[in-house]
Enzyme design. Structure first.
Site, short mmCIF file in Angstrom:
data_model
loop_
_atom_site.label_atom_id
_atom_site.label_comp_id
_atom_site.label_asym_id
_atom_site.label_seq_id
_atom_site.Cartn_x
_atom_site.Cartn_y
_atom_site.Cartn_z
N ASP A 209 -1.61 -6.45 3.65
CA ASP A 209 -1.73 -7.90 3.67
C ASP A 209 -1.54 -8.47 5.08
OD1 ASP A 209 0.99 -7.30 3.84
OD2 ASP A 209 1.43 -7.97 1.81
N ASN B 141 10.84 -10.97 -6.49
CA ASN B 141 10.22 -11.42 -7.75
C ASN B 141 9.26 -10.37 -8.32
OD1 ASN B 141 8.08 -11.57 -6.02
ND2 ASN B 141 7.73 -13.77 -6.22
N HIS C 220 6.79 -8.82 -6.63
CA HIS C 220 5.43 -8.75 -6.07
C HIS C 220 5.23 -7.45 -5.31
CE1 HIS C 220 6.94 -10.98 -2.25
NE2 HIS C 220 6.49 -9.83 -1.82
N GLU D 219 1.50 -12.03 -6.14
CA GLU D 219 2.63 -12.76 -6.70
C GLU D 219 2.55 -12.81 -8.23
OE1 GLU D 219 5.11 -13.54 -4.95
OE2 GLU D 219 4.73 -15.03 -3.39
C1 GLP Z 1 6.59 -9.07 1.93
C2 GLP Z 1 5.44 -8.07 1.99
C3 GLP Z 1 5.62 -6.97 0.96
C4 GLP Z 1 7.02 -6.42 1.03
C5 GLP Z 1 8.01 -7.50 0.70
C6 GLP Z 1 9.45 -7.03 0.72
O1 GLP Z 1 6.41 -10.03 0.97
N1 GLP Z 1 4.17 -8.69 1.79
O2 GLP Z 1 4.66 -5.95 1.19
O3 GLP Z 1 7.16 -5.36 0.12
O4 GLP Z 1 7.86 -8.51 1.71
O5 GLP Z 1 9.95 -7.08 2.02
P1 GLP Z 1 11.27 -6.41 2.50
O6 GLP Z 1 10.98 -4.97 2.64
O7 GLP Z 1 11.57 -7.06 3.83
O8 GLP Z 1 12.33 -6.69 1.49
#
Ligand code: GLP
Length: 245
Positions: free
Chosen positions: A66, A134, A136, A141
């Site tokens: 993304d 959440n 995702h 989402e």
């Molecule tokens: C973002 C990214 C996800 C990632 C998530 C969790 O939303 N788009 O790919 O898994 O954050 O992030 P973190 O690893 O910082 O908890």
């Protein structure tokens, strides 16, 4: 499905790095799906170490999940910059082999189609995933429906709040992102989902509850035949005793 629970994120990341190393060593043209966020950082440090010790990544192709809409690749908070800072500058993957959606494309729909076309030409061998609080994955989402293909997603308040730590002010977090859809994720040959820390425990327990729901996108991974869940004790703390211990 394999669930591996480790003492802490460093040991868990060493395990994940070894799986990824095997893919890079044994596949002639490995295609890796890469994630951003804090979760993969210890893994990325290990990959950089592997490269320093002689492992070449020059035959590897990568696809990021993304990118924020509206941020130039040069912006510090963009996922382009994140990947350069935390991984790409340390490896020898040719720049033409690295793919990240362009969040500044004038025609975002055309950009989504372009990315899907590339993904159709390169089936992902190993997809790394983190998980949002959440549930995702990528930026897919929770909602009444999920999208199969690459699309523009409006980010939920909880996701923008969680990612505000990477921005100067909470308001600076973009409202939208381009993310690959469930098709490309579920078509990957092997999925490696990593989750560390107490904030992820609810999402992990929900995703592994046996119920599949678009309200918790990671639960769809239960339909995939080859997912490895790499967890630390804190992220696994709400799982039933019988799982993975
Ligand atoms: C973002 C990214 C996800 C990632 C998530 C969790 O939303 N788009 O790919 O898994 O954050 O992030 P973190 O690893 O910082 O908890």
């Amino acid at each position: 499905m394999h669930i591996r629970i480790f003492e802490n994120r460093e040991v868990a990341s060493a395990y994940a790095a070894a799986l990824l190393e095997q893919t890079v060593i044994h596949q002639p043209h490995p295609v890796l799906g890469l994630a951003t966020g804090e979760t993969p950082l210890p893994l990325y440090r290990r990959l950089a170490e592997f490269h320093r010790q002689g492992l070449s990544f020059s035959h590897v192709t990568t696809f990021n999940l993304d990118e924020y809409v509206g941020l130039p690749a040069t912006a510090r908070e963009s996922y382009h910059a994140f990947m350069e800072q935390h991984l790409f500058q340390f490896l020898d993957i040719p720049s033409s082999h690295r793919h990240i959606p362009n969040g500044l494309a004038a025609d975002l729909l055309a950009e989504c189609r372009r990315y899907d076309h590339l993904l159709q030409e390169h089936r992902i061998d190993l997809q790394l995933l983190g998980i949002g609080r959440n549930g995702h994955i990528g930026f897919n989402e929770p909602g009444e429906t999920l999208s199969a293909n690459t699309h523009v997603m409006s980010l939920s308040k909880s996701t923008r709040d969680a990612n505000a730590r990477f921005f100067e002010t909470p308001d600076a977090v973009p409202q939208k992102a381009i993310t690959i859809g469930l098709n490309a994720i579920l078509e990957s040959r092997h999925i490696l989902l990593m989750a560390f820390g107490p904030d992820k425990a609810d999402a992990i327990a929900g995703a592994l509850s046996g119920e599949i729901s678009t309200a918790l996108p990671a639960s769809l991974l239960e339909t995939h035949p080859n997912v490895t869940w790499v967890l630390d004790r804190e992220a696994a703390r709400l799982l039933p005793e019988s799982i993975g211990r």
